[in-house]
Write a protein that holds these residues in place. Structure first.
Motif, PDB file in Angstrom:
ATOM      1  N   THR A 141       0.849  -1.196   0.000  1.00 35.44           N
ATOM      2  CA  THR A 141       0.000   0.000   0.000  1.00 35.44           C
ATOM      3  C   THR A 141       0.881   1.240   0.000  1.00 35.44           C
ATOM      4  O   THR A 141       0.649   2.179  -0.771  1.00 35.44           O
ATOM      5  CB  THR A 141      -0.920   0.010   1.244  1.00 35.44           C
ATOM      6  N   TYR A 399       6.999 -13.395   9.537  1.00 37.15           N
ATOM      7  CA  TYR A 399       6.163 -12.204   9.357  1.00 37.15           C
ATOM      8  C   TYR A 399       7.039 -10.996   9.049  1.00 37.15           C
ATOM      9  O   TYR A 399       7.955 -10.684   9.806  1.00 37.15           O
ATOM     10  CB  TYR A 399       5.326 -11.930  10.622  1.00 37.15           C
TER      11      TYR A 399
ATOM     12  N   MET B 128      -4.668 -11.998   1.009  1.00 37.47           N
ATOM     13  CA  MET B 128      -3.233 -11.861   1.270  1.00 37.47           C
ATOM     14  C   MET B 128      -2.889 -12.208   2.713  1.00 37.47           C
ATOM     15  O   MET B 128      -1.783 -12.650   3.009  1.00 37.47           O
ATOM     16  CB  MET B 128      -2.798 -10.430   0.946  1.00 37.47           C
ATOM     17  N   MET B 129      -3.826 -12.005   3.636  1.00 38.38           N
ATOM     18  CA  MET B 129      -3.583 -12.276   5.053  1.00 38.38           C
ATOM     19  C   MET B 129      -4.110 -13.652   5.479  1.00 38.38           C
ATOM     20  O   MET B 129      -4.082 -14.002   6.657  1.00 38.38           O
ATOM     21  CB  MET B 129      -4.248 -11.201   5.908  1.00 38.38           C
ATOM     22  N   ARG B 131      -3.010 -16.577   5.171  1.00 40.74           N
ATOM     23  CA  ARG B 131      -2.026 -17.479   5.784  1.00 40.74           C
ATOM     24  C   ARG B 131      -1.998 -17.281   7.302  1.00 40.74           C
ATOM     25  O   ARG B 131      -1.955 -18.248   8.064  1.00 40.74           O
ATOM     26  CB  ARG B 131      -0.656 -17.203   5.177  1.00 40.74           C
ATOM     27  N   HIS B 132      -2.024 -16.028   7.725  1.00 42.17           N
ATOM     28  CA  HIS B 132      -2.046 -15.726   9.160  1.00 42.17           C
ATOM     29  C   HIS B 132      -3.291 -16.332   9.809  1.00 42.17           C
ATOM     30  O   HIS B 132      -3.218 -16.982  10.846  1.00 42.17           O
ATOM     31  CB  HIS B 132      -2.003 -14.212   9.362  1.00 42.17           C
ATOM     32  N   GLN B 344      -4.662  -2.897   3.409  1.00 42.80           N
ATOM     33  CA  GLN B 344      -4.028  -4.049   2.763  1.00 42.80           C
ATOM     34  C   GLN B 344      -3.979  -3.798   1.266  1.00 42.80           C
ATOM     35  O   GLN B 344      -5.016  -3.629   0.639  1.00 42.80           O
ATOM     36  CB  GLN B 344      -4.854  -5.303   3.071  1.00 42.80           C
ATOM     37  N   GLU B 345      -2.785  -3.777   0.729  1.00 46.97           N
ATOM     38  CA  GLU B 345      -2.613  -3.441  -0.680  1.00 46.97           C
ATOM     39  C   GLU B 345      -3.585  -4.168  -1.594  1.00 46.97           C
ATOM     40  O   GLU B 345      -3.757  -5.383  -1.501  1.00 46.97           O
ATOM     41  CB  GLU B 345      -1.172  -3.743  -1.103  1.00 46.97           C
ATOM     42  N   LEU B 346      -4.258  -3.418  -2.457  1.00 42.69           N
ATOM     43  CA  LEU B 346      -5.169  -3.908  -3.504  1.00 42.69           C
ATOM     44  C   LEU B 346      -6.404  -4.639  -2.967  1.00 42.69           C
ATOM     45  O   LEU B 346      -7.217  -5.091  -3.761  1.00 42.69           O
ATOM     46  CB  LEU B 346      -4.448  -4.859  -4.489  1.00 42.69           C
ATOM     47  N   TYR B 549       1.671  -5.456  -6.245  1.00 36.70           N
ATOM     48  CA  TYR B 549       1.782  -6.193  -4.984  1.00 36.70           C
ATOM     49  C   TYR B 549       3.204  -6.111  -4.442  1.00 36.70           C
ATOM     50  O   TYR B 549       4.147  -5.816  -5.183  1.00 36.70           O
ATOM     51  CB  TYR B 549       1.392  -7.670  -5.181  1.00 36.70           C
ATOM     52  N   ILE B 551       4.467  -8.803  -2.684  1.00 39.34           N
ATOM     53  CA  ILE B 551       5.046 -10.155  -2.635  1.00 39.34           C
ATOM     54  C   ILE B 551       4.846 -10.820  -3.988  1.00 39.34           C
ATOM     55  O   ILE B 551       4.041 -10.374  -4.807  1.00 39.34           O
ATOM     56  CB  ILE B 551       4.495 -11.043  -1.487  1.00 39.34           C
ATOM     57  N   ASN B 555       4.490 -16.738  -4.055  1.00 34.30           N
ATOM     58  CA  ASN B 555       4.499 -16.829  -2.585  1.00 34.30           C
ATOM     59  C   ASN B 555       3.165 -16.404  -1.975  1.00 34.30           C
ATOM     60  O   ASN B 555       3.058 -16.248  -0.758  1.00 34.30           O
ATOM     61  CB  ASN B 555       5.614 -15.942  -2.012  1.00 34.30           C
TER      62      ASN B 555
END
Lengths: 439, 574
Positions: A141, A399, B128-129, B131-132, B344-346, B549, B551, B555
């Motif tokens: 972002t 992380y 994107m999050m 995985r967490h 969170q990007e995009l 993005y 990453i 991945n």
């Protein structure tokens, strides 16, 4: 030649995930796209002094470390922890989240204190978050949106070398297609660092006066510039006004902050005030912050500890439940009070980074080290257990500084046990020694 | 696995038409079966209430909640609900527990199980999050889980809608669920998350999103149509624009009407509206703010294309966490509270702010009343899911408190008696005397959430269902809930038995075993998208990852290692 693509770099909190690693005969011969630090880390086992064998000191701190088997070292480690009244577990930031989960279990099992390297780093950032929150965003972002980038008390040119090209000053994003040309860069630092040399504006403030400068910016942003003196934090008022104007003129601003905020006078109160400044600024334009985390997975420690135990660091399991009171239960708090009677550390080097008073105490108590490399901590450790290097010799989760989890790859085979395996075996041994299956 | 039979229970299984009957429940290999052999283990329910395991179809339990934990060490010591909150030491079996609104993962697993809940749906995670979130899922013991994936401010989604490219939209939606191992599609403040990255918001369905030529209405209809074209088990799951703002009922009703034109691909709603309490306000400011529950209920009672959940408020400290970034900033400024934000990007925005609700404030008292009014004024319980939007409206450990409120007018009147006078002309609750019966309560907490999600194996006790059963120390034929609400609340708080996948995990309110739960996810990509469309999507995504993005595409997707016990659902291709 086999080239592994999109490898995750396990040096700093940037966690770059685009490395190209060449492996020949189970040896890493080339690391593409990485910075100097990342290359050295990824090729580390062929460059640095590896701990080759488990070792134990049999006759006290002044005796030599003697090679032994994994079983002997793990048994000795478990015996030390079970015999201790006030054990402490520290570090676990340059390893995988899977290993960190085991470190939490071991700490619970032994009624231990548990803390991370944040104790001497970004710990105050967590305290600031607990005071005022953390207005933040993902690094992507920031890449796409940020037209004003402030590096406050950090020096990415040396500490996070690819930060500027991948995520910040030089990165090209959706609304910053021309990279640097579309962005302004400010550095706030008492030193004229190599990062500062490229800044559009450098505020070389008086050391330790960060809080005053933040507070003054808040006053200006909230329309009270008239009450400020002519000199602020060792800077002419006009220069502070200039920064405030840049903040107000930006569409999307971001403050990347480092030890200059967290470990100088004011500590977490400075971080708290940064968050307050951002809350003020967001009334008119978007403004966020990201802590420049050092160890590649120190962010992961905070995440894992928070979901497993409820707190990000400085946890005391001696009551059976998790108790948290940084200032009382942080690593250096208990070491300086000489309260701890056994110490286990992994994937960190307290020997190189702790104050002398803490080291003096560590020299007096049984210490266990789990690490891939010999370092100053090895010098006072009574049990030394060699470990595989996460992200090179085993996979797992890490992380990024913005909280983005990425899966690390295994690049080469190893005969070393992983941190996760070593901790799992110590836990099993502790349970066996306690003979009660746990409780 | 050994066989089991539950005898002498008073069974409520609305999906199968069982309404308080003394049926035997037979279990074999983790499933409900028609009969078992003579050697089956007998569980004697002794005339007590036997229900399917609870299904929480909207809870914030993994992902964002972790930032809330880091922000709120104070919450870890709160213990307002005895036995279900606060610090608890480890035992031979159990890990230590802490927290009230934001318990650690182990606390979440143990405490939901004690309430007789066996399945939970994380309500908001970006791909994107994810995985967490899966890491936390794996750490939450006992319960089965699934995730709703945020797509309502996603650049790809908005681009493909702007382009009128419904095939790409479908492909991306299916791919996003695959990439995140997600179950369904969540839309939060459509378009507003994207605008919030510029510090702006949208004010209604017809505003333009800043960087895309689309409106919130376009996003809702586009995603709903793609959702139905993919034949996904769950409908779109929507958090409307303008949450928490007086007068937002106009937007809510417009959103409800908007979806009349989309046809559901199967026997379920075409849109689920979440935490309706926060979206049912009339008025123009907090001064003339009042309940609009009657208008919402009128609409729900005369239309069949929607379901909603309550978002019931619980008095006391709460922790608000939502992808509705601008709302959280507003909360923080209004209450001078600490504020965390994450763009969170995009993909979406997000924010976290701790709040506290008090019956002494007319606004909170009114909000509390609205949640209950909505559930009581809508006639068909199959349209209503019981939630508190945990922990936004209140912590899940208070579910029994709110459930008993729905079953006891007397208890409601006792609470209302303490409200400030300024509340009274804003609410209709004092005049509503409906009290839900056990069958209706079972629908709202079990059968309806399972049906709404399209989870055939949950929420009922017919042959083939997962053997998830809750037995409570309540004798339905002897107890008058209206009067004995405190005793019933206690019984619902600590199940006599919770059986998960055929294994007794709770007995007499104590955890007995810690099996690991499964994760349900929907794969509509493998068979649902033709190769040429997959290739077209990948070409576009490769470009987007390179440019925008942070990453690598390789991945990005959640790896198998994070979902060790998956249940993959492949929708039939239309």
């Amino acid at each position: 030649m086999p080239v592994i693509k999109d490898v995750v770099c396990t040096f700093c909190g940037c966690l770059c995930d685009d490395l190209e690693v060449t492996v020949e005969d189970n040896k890493i011969t080339k690391v593409g796209k990485a910075c100097k630090l990342g290359r050295a880390k990824t090729m580390g086992m062929f460059l640095h002094e590896r701990i080759e064998k488990p070792m134990i000191r049999k006759n006290g701190k002044d005796s030599e470390l003697e090679e032994c088997s994994y079983d002997e070292a793990i048994t000795k480690a478990a015996e030390i922890l079970v015999a201790a009244k006030r054990p402490m577990s520290y570090g676990w930031c340059s390893t995988s989240c899977e290993a960190i989960e085991k470190a939490v279990v071991l700490a619970e099992e032994t009624g231990s204190l548990l803390d991370s390297t944040a104790n001497v780093c970004h710990g105050p950032s967590a305290l600031a978050t607990q005071e005022k929150g953390a207005p933040s965003c993902s690094l992507g972002t920031a890449k796409n949106y940020a037209d004003l980038i402030i590096f406050w008390g950090c020096n990415p040119v040396h500490a996070h070398p690819r930060h500027q090209t991948r995520y910040s000053t030089m990165a090209k994003g959706a609304f910053t297609p021309n990279g640097k040309k579309d962005k302004k860069m400010v550095v706030v630092d008492p030193r004229n660092t190599d990062t500062a040399k490229k800044a559009d504006l450098l505020l070389q403030l008086k050391p330790g006066s960060d809080y005053v400068l933040i507070e003054s910016l808040r006053a200006i942003v909230n329309g009270h510039a008239d009450i400020l003196p002519d000199e602020i934090a060792g800077l002419p008022k006009a220069k502070v006004m200039e920064l405030a104007d840049m903040c107000k003129a930006s569409k999307f601003g971001i403050i990347y902050f480092g030890m200059g905020i967290t470990q100088t006078r004011g500590r977490y109160k400075s971080g708290d005030n940064v968050a307050s400044l951002l809350s003020d600024l967001n009334q008119t334009n978007k403004f966020v912050m990201i802590g420049m985390r050092g160890h590649y997975n120190v962010t992961g420690f905070g995440q894992v500890a928070a979901w497993e135990a409820g707190f990000p660091m400085a946890i005391d399991f001696s009551r059976g439940s998790a108790y948290y009171n940084p200032g009382e239960t942080g690593t250096n708090d208990v070491l300086m009070r000489r309260e701890v009677d056994a110490f286990i550390t992994g994937a960190a080097d307290p020997g190189a980074h702790f104050p002398q008073e803490s080291i003096k105490h560590l020299y007096k108590i049984p210490a266990i080290q789990v690490d891939g490399y010999a370092n100053p901590t090895t010098e006072f450790s009574d049990v030394v257990i060699p470990a595989a290097i996460a992200g090179v010799e085993c996979d797992g989760t890490a992380y990024r500084m913005d909280g983005q989890p990425i899966r690390m790859k295994k690049l080469i085979e190893t005969t070393f046990k992983t941190d996760e395996e070593i901790l799992t075996e110590i836990i099993a041994k502790v349970r066996e020694l306690k003979g009660n299956g746990g409780a | 696995m050994a066989e089991m039979v539950i005898k002498n229970g008073v069974v409520y299984d609305p999906k199968n038409g069982v309404d308080g009957e003394r049926n035997e429940i037979c279990i074999k290999d983790g499933k409900i079966v028609d009969n078992v052999g003579a050697g089956a283990k007998v569980v004697d329910a002794e005339g007590c209430l036997v229900l399917p395991g609870g299904v929480d179809g909207h809870t914030h339990c993994a992902g964002k909640i972790n930032t809330a934990r880091i922000m709120s060490p104070h919450d870890m010591r709160y213990a307002p609900v005895a036995g279900l909150s606060g610090p608890e030491p480890r035992t031979k079996l159990l890990r230590p527990q802490v927290g009230y609104n934001t318990p650690n993962t182990h606390g979440i697993g143990y405490r939901y199980s004690k309430l007789g809940y066996t399945t939970i749906a994380e309500a908001a995670i970006t791909p994107m999050m994810a995985r967490h979130m899966h890491e936390e899922f794996e750490s939450i013991p006992i319960l089965d889980k699934l995730a709703l994936v945020l797509l309502g401010s996603n650049w790809q989604v908005m681009q493909y809608i702007q382009d009128g490219d419904s095939e790409m939209l479908k492909s991306y939606m299916a791919w996003a669920l695959l990439a995140s191992r997600g179950y369904g599609v969540k839309i939060v403040n459509p378009g507003g998350g994207s605008n919030w990255t510029w510090g702006k918001n949208v004010s209604g369905l017809d505003d333009k999103v800043i960087d895309f030529d689309v409106t919130p209405a376009d996003i809702l209809v586009g995603l709903a149509e793609a959702n139905e074209a993919l034949n996904l088990p769950h409908s779109i799951h929507v958090h409307c624009n303008n949450l928490g703002i007086p007068g937002n009922i106009t937007t809510t009703l417009a959103t409800m009407k908007l979806l009349e034109k989309v046809k559901a691909s199967q026997d379920r709603q075409v849109m689920h509206l979440t935490h309706m309490q926060f979206h049912s306000y009339t008025g123009t400011s907090w001064m003339d703010f009042a309940s609009g529950s009657d208008q919402i209920a009128d609409y729900m009672n005369s239309h069949d294309h929607l379901t909603f959940d309550m978002g019931q408020m619980i008095f006391g400290p709460a922790m608000t966490m939502t992808a509705d970034g601008p709302t959280e900033y507003r909360n923080a400024r209004m209450f001078d509270a600490k504020w965390s934000n994450y763009d969170q990007e995009l993909e979406d925005a997000g924010g976290i702010v701790p709040l506290s609700y008090t019956p002494q404030h007319f606004a909170h008292a009114t909000m509390w009343s609205i949640g209950l009014e909505l559930a009581l004024l809508v006639k068909d319980p199959w349209k209503v899911m019981f939630t508190t939007d945990n922990p936004n409206g209140g912590a899940f450990v208070n579910y029994p408190e709110a459930q008993v409120l729905l079953m006891s007018d007397k208890k409601r009147q006792e609470v209302i008696a303490g409200f400030p006078d300024m509340t009274m002309d804003r609410i209709s609750l004092p005049n509503i005397d409906r009290e839900l019966d056990w069958g209706e309560m079972t629908v709202m907490t079990r059968s309806m959430p399972a049906k709404m999600l399209g989870l055939d194996v949950k929420g009922h006790l017919g042959a083939g269902a997962d053997a998830d059963v809750a037995i409570y120390d309540v004798k339905p034929d002897k107890v008058d809930v209206s009067v004995e609400h405190e005793a019933v609340k206690k019984a619902l708080s600590f199940a006599k038995y919770t059986i998960k996948g055929g294994e007794i995990v709770v007995q007499d309110g104590e955890i007995m075993a810690l099996p690991k739960g499964k994760v349900y996810w929907v794969n509509a990509y493998e068979n649902g998208i033709v190769q040429a469309e997959k290739d077209r999507l990948m070409t576009d995504l490769e470009e987007r990852f390179k440019k925008y993005y942070s990453i690598q595409l390789s991945n990005y997707m959640v790896e198998d290692a994070y979902v060790p016990r998956p249940v993959e659902i492949r929708p039939e291709v239309a």
